[in-house]
Design a protein around this motif. Structure first.
Motif, PDB file in Angstrom:
ATOM      1  N   ILE A  63      54.611  47.058  43.277  1.00 62.00           N
ATOM      2  CA  ILE A  63      53.361  46.301  42.588  1.00 62.00           C
ATOM      3  C   ILE A  63      52.667  46.928  42.164  1.00 62.00           C
ATOM      4  CG2 ILE A  63      53.652  44.217  43.988  1.00 62.00           C
ATOM      5  CD1 ILE A  63      50.474  45.215  45.075  1.00 62.00           C
ATOM      6  N   GLY A  64      52.823  48.238  42.366  1.00 65.01           N
ATOM      7  CA  GLY A  64      52.010  50.252  41.669  1.00 65.01           C
ATOM      8  C   GLY A  64      50.463  50.138  42.387  1.00 65.01           C
ATOM      9  N   LEU A  65      49.507  50.976  42.261  1.00 68.58           N
ATOM     10  CA  LEU A  65      48.741  51.558  42.830  1.00 68.58           C
ATOM     11  C   LEU A  65      47.781  50.505  42.957  1.00 68.58           C
ATOM     12  CD1 LEU A  65      47.611  53.781  45.031  1.00 68.58           C
ATOM     13  CD2 LEU A  65      47.257  54.610  42.679  1.00 68.58           C
ATOM     14  N   LEU A  66      47.172  50.500  41.461  1.00 76.48           N
ATOM     15  CA  LEU A  66      46.075  49.047  41.595  1.00 76.48           C
ATOM     16  C   LEU A  66      46.363  48.187  41.942  1.00 76.48           C
ATOM     17  CD1 LEU A  66      44.725  50.188  37.672  1.00 76.48           C
ATOM     18  CD2 LEU A  66      43.684  51.175  39.653  1.00 76.48           C
ATOM     19  N   ALA A  67      47.555  47.398  41.622  1.00 74.12           N
ATOM     20  CA  ALA A  67      47.233  46.304  42.644  1.00 74.12           C
ATOM     21  C   ALA A  67      47.596  46.121  44.227  1.00 74.12           C
ATOM     22  CB  ALA A  67      48.839  45.299  42.271  1.00 74.12           C
ATOM     23  N   LYS A  68      48.140  47.718  44.254  1.00 76.68           N
ATOM     24  CA  LYS A  68      48.068  47.840  45.263  1.00 76.68           C
ATOM     25  C   LYS A  68      46.578  47.239  46.373  1.00 76.68           C
ATOM     26  CE  LYS A  68      49.087  51.914  47.855  1.00 76.68           C
ATOM     27  NZ  LYS A  68      49.461  52.592  48.471  1.00 76.68           N
ATOM     28  N   LEU A  69      45.787  48.251  45.337  1.00 77.24           N
ATOM     29  CA  LEU A  69      44.214  48.932  46.379  1.00 77.24           C
ATOM     30  C   LEU A  69      43.753  47.307  46.387  1.00 77.24           C
ATOM     31  CD1 LEU A  69      43.391  52.148  44.000  1.00 77.24           C
ATOM     32  CD2 LEU A  69      43.971  51.720  46.845  1.00 77.24           C
ATOM     33  N   GLU A  70      43.460  46.314  44.955  1.00 75.72           N
ATOM     34  CA  GLU A  70      43.770  45.033  45.097  1.00 75.72           C
ATOM     35  C   GLU A  70      44.156  44.154  46.161  1.00 75.72           C
ATOM     36  OE1 GLU A  70      43.363  42.383  41.932  1.00 75.72           O
ATOM     37  OE2 GLU A  70      43.823  44.749  40.278  1.00 75.72           O
ATOM     38  N   ALA A  71      45.148  43.987  46.795  1.00 80.59           N
ATOM     39  CA  ALA A  71      45.752  44.114  47.753  1.00 80.59           C
ATOM     40  C   ALA A  71      45.139  44.111  49.015  1.00 80.59           C
ATOM     41  CB  ALA A  71      47.192  44.513  47.782  1.00 80.59           C
ATOM     42  N   MET A  72      44.841  45.696  49.024  1.00 77.47           N
ATOM     43  CA  MET A  72      43.892  45.975  50.260  1.00 77.47           C
ATOM     44  C   MET A  72      43.173  45.518  50.746  1.00 77.47           C
ATOM     45  SD  MET A  72      45.527  50.123  49.899  1.00 77.47           S
ATOM     46  CE  MET A  72      44.958  50.583  51.601  1.00 77.47           C
ATOM     47  N   LYS A  73      42.499  44.873  49.243  1.00 76.22           N
ATOM     48  CA  LYS A  73      40.725  44.344  49.407  1.00 76.22           C
ATOM     49  C   LYS A  73      40.710  43.245  50.543  1.00 76.22           C
ATOM     50  CE  LYS A  73      36.714  43.421  46.548  1.00 76.22           C
ATOM     51  NZ  LYS A  73      36.516  41.885  47.226  1.00 76.22           N
ATOM     52  N   LEU A  74      41.499  42.476  49.932  1.00 77.59           N
ATOM     53  CA  LEU A  74      42.394  41.356  50.117  1.00 77.59           C
ATOM     54  C   LEU A  74      43.152  41.585  51.612  1.00 77.59           C
ATOM     55  CD1 LEU A  74      44.176  39.858  47.306  1.00 77.59           C
ATOM     56  CD2 LEU A  74      41.636  38.850  48.130  1.00 77.59           C
ATOM     57  N   GLN A  75      43.922  42.331  51.887  1.00 74.39           N
ATOM     58  CA  GLN A  75      44.077  41.869  53.252  1.00 74.39           C
ATOM     59  C   GLN A  75      42.364  42.567  54.031  1.00 74.39           C
ATOM     60  OE1 GLN A  75      47.504  45.066  54.036  1.00 74.39           O
ATOM     61  NE2 GLN A  75      47.430  45.217  51.697  1.00 74.39           N
ATOM     62  N   SER A  76      41.739  42.994  54.094  1.00 74.49           N
ATOM     63  CA  SER A  76      40.215  43.430  54.850  1.00 74.49           C
ATOM     64  C   SER A  76      39.276  42.584  55.211  1.00 74.49           C
ATOM     65  CB  SER A  76      39.795  44.786  54.003  1.00 74.49           C
ATOM     66  OG  SER A  76      38.827  43.819  52.464  1.00 74.49           O
ATOM     67  N   GLU A  77      39.538  41.161  53.951  1.00 78.30           N
ATOM     68  CA  GLU A  77      39.174  39.901  53.579  1.00 78.30           C
ATOM     69  C   GLU A  77      40.032  38.480  54.531  1.00 78.30           C
ATOM     70  OE1 GLU A  77      38.839  38.881  50.281  1.00 78.30           O
ATOM     71  OE2 GLU A  77      36.961  40.737  49.347  1.00 78.30           O
ATOM     72  N   GLY A  78      41.172  39.247  55.690  1.00 78.52           N
ATOM     73  CA  GLY A  78      41.689  38.118  55.770  1.00 78.52           C
ATOM     74  C   GLY A  78      43.331  38.049  55.972  1.00 78.52           C
ATOM     75  N   LEU A  79      43.955  38.247  54.778  1.00 81.93           N
ATOM     76  CA  LEU A  79      44.917  37.776  54.232  1.00 81.93           C
ATOM     77  C   LEU A  79      45.970  38.859  54.421  1.00 81.93           C
ATOM     78  CD1 LEU A  79      45.238  37.029  50.105  1.00 81.93           C
ATOM     79  CD2 LEU A  79      44.760  35.735  52.443  1.00 81.93           C
ATOM     80  N   ASP A  80      47.049  38.780  55.316  1.00 86.33           N
ATOM     81  CA  ASP A  80      48.242  39.316  55.649  1.00 86.33           C
ATOM     82  C   ASP A  80      48.794  40.249  54.489  1.00 86.33           C
ATOM     83  OD1 ASP A  80      50.184  38.406  54.508  1.00 86.33           O
ATOM     84  OD2 ASP A  80      50.966  37.524  56.421  1.00 86.33           O
ATOM     85  N   THR A  81      49.128  41.185  54.407  1.00 86.94           N
ATOM     86  CA  THR A  81      49.897  42.208  52.783  1.00 86.94           C
ATOM     87  C   THR A  81      50.776  41.339  52.169  1.00 86.94           C
ATOM     88  OG1 THR A  81      51.445  44.134  52.855  1.00 86.94           O
ATOM     89  CG2 THR A  81      51.645  43.382  54.590  1.00 86.94           C
ATOM     90  N   ALA A  84      48.915  38.825  50.473  1.00 86.10           N
ATOM     91  CA  ALA A  84      47.741  39.587  49.220  1.00 86.10           C
ATOM     92  C   ALA A  84      48.722  39.350  48.134  1.00 86.10           C
ATOM     93  CB  ALA A  84      46.872  40.476  50.529  1.00 86.10           C
ATOM     94  N   ASN A  85      50.056  40.497  48.189  1.00 86.59           N
ATOM     95  CA  ASN A  85      50.520  39.794  47.064  1.00 86.59           C
ATOM     96  C   ASN A  85      50.935  38.822  46.242  1.00 86.59           C
ATOM     97  OD1 ASN A  85      50.501  43.291  47.480  1.00 86.59           O
ATOM     98  ND2 ASN A  85      52.951  43.184  47.810  1.00 86.59           N
ATOM     99  N   LEU A  86      51.348  37.759  47.129  1.00 85.20           N
ATOM    100  CA  LEU A  86      51.607  36.412  46.641  1.00 85.20           C
ATOM    101  C   LEU A  86      49.857  36.250  46.307  1.00 85.20           C
ATOM    102  CD1 LEU A  86      53.976  35.204  49.096  1.00 85.20           C
ATOM    103  CD2 LEU A  86      54.346  36.000  47.546  1.00 85.20           C
ATOM    104  N   ALA A  87      48.978  36.231  46.894  1.00 86.47           N
ATOM    105  CA  ALA A  87      47.783  36.221  46.083  1.00 86.47           C
ATOM    106  C   ALA A  87      46.895  36.124  44.608  1.00 86.47           C
ATOM    107  CB  ALA A  87      46.367  36.277  46.960  1.00 86.47           C
ATOM    108  N   LEU A  88      47.678  37.738  45.095  1.00 86.97           N
ATOM    109  CA  LEU A  88      47.517  38.606  43.646  1.00 86.97           C
ATOM    110  C   LEU A  88      48.440  37.805  41.985  1.00 86.97           C
ATOM    111  CD1 LEU A  88      47.006  41.707  45.039  1.00 86.97           C
ATOM    112  CD2 LEU A  88      45.512  40.035  43.546  1.00 86.97           C
ATOM    113  N   GLY A  89      49.710  36.728  42.666  1.00 86.28           N
ATOM    114  CA  GLY A  89      50.126  36.516  41.719  1.00 86.28           C
ATOM    115  C   GLY A  89      51.599  37.465  41.771  1.00 86.28           C
ATOM    116  N   LEU A  90      51.516  38.199  42.370  1.00 85.56           N
ATOM    117  CA  LEU A  90      52.824  39.362  42.342  1.00 85.56           C
ATOM    118  C   LEU A  90      54.208  38.836  43.689  1.00 85.56           C
ATOM    119  CD1 LEU A  90      50.111  41.744  42.103  1.00 85.56           C
ATOM    120  CD2 LEU A  90      52.180  41.643  40.636  1.00 85.56           C
ATOM    121  N   PRO A  91      55.269  40.004  43.636  1.00 88.05           N
ATOM    122  CA  PRO A  91      56.335  39.626  44.609  1.00 88.05           C
ATOM    123  C   PRO A  91      55.668  40.341  45.997  1.00 88.05           C
ATOM    124  CG  PRO A  91      56.880  40.742  42.679  1.00 88.05           C
ATOM    125  CD  PRO A  91      55.635  41.046  42.460  1.00 88.05           C
ATOM    126  N   ALA A  92      55.970  39.738  47.233  1.00 84.96           N
ATOM    127  CA  ALA A  92      56.003  40.021  48.503  1.00 84.96           C
ATOM    128  C   ALA A  92      57.032  41.773  48.561  1.00 84.96           C
ATOM    129  CB  ALA A  92      56.376  39.472  49.210  1.00 84.96           C
TER     130      ALA A  92
END
Ligand SMILES: [Zn+2]
Length: 171
Positions: A63-81, A84-92
């Motif tokens: 999903i790319g580095l910037l999206a990954k950093l956003e996904a990591m933020k969502l994971q720190s809030e409790g989503l799993d990996t 988090a990708n799916l919440a950003l509208g991106l493939p797992a």
């Protein structure tokens, strides 16, 4: 890409390493990428022959580095990996392995002993015409920071991580 020894023919050790800046370069303990990279290089060196294909563009499972950093933020809030990708509208998992297969064909690797816990990498190589004679697990001892991430890989992405059972039972 890193080639060690003569990898032509059968049974070459192969690692398809998905680029992970945070894990590979900065040693982030959120994932186990950096540890797997070192372990794969050690295994190839010990074997005397093998190839490590470093896959650019595979950040955050594609999903790319910037999206990954956003996904990591969502994971720190409790989503799993995966969530988090799916919440950003991106493939797992958006990774493609055609380039890796092309590299192995060019190197005349006829069959690979694949250093990976991920059944999808094996399937992808098979699909692109590279025989996988064996899947060689890279089981890194988990730590507190990456245990949830590893459990998600085991439970939601079918990664082969049998060593986690003992750890989970202890907690
Ligand atoms: Zn990583």
């Amino acid at each position: 890409m890193l080639v060690h020894g003569d990898v032509r023919g059968r049974e070459a050790l192969v690692r398809l390493h998905s680029e992970c800046l945070t894990g590979d370069a900065f040693g982030s303990r959120h994932c186990e990428c950096g540890e797997q990279l070192s372990a794969a290089l050690k295994a190839i060196a010990a074997e005397g022959r093998g190839v490590l294909v470093y896959l650019r563009g595979h950040e955050g499972r594609g999903i790319g580095l910037l999206a990954k950093l956003e996904a990591m933020k969502l994971q720190s809030e409790g989503l799993d990996t995966v969530e988090a990708n799916l919440a950003l509208g991106l493939p797992a998992d958006a990774r493609d392995y055609k380039v890796a297969a092309d590299v192995l064909h060019d190197l005349q690797v006829r069959s690979a002993r694949l250093l990976s816990n991920n059944p999808r990498k094996r399937e992808a190589l098979l699909r692109h015409g590279v025989e996988v004679s064996e899947q060689v697990p890279l089981l890194m001892p988990p730590h507190q920071e990456n245990l949830p991430y590893l459990l998600t890989k085991r439970d939601r992405m079918d990664h082969y991580l049998p060593h986690l059972d003992a750890v989970v039972q202890r907690t």
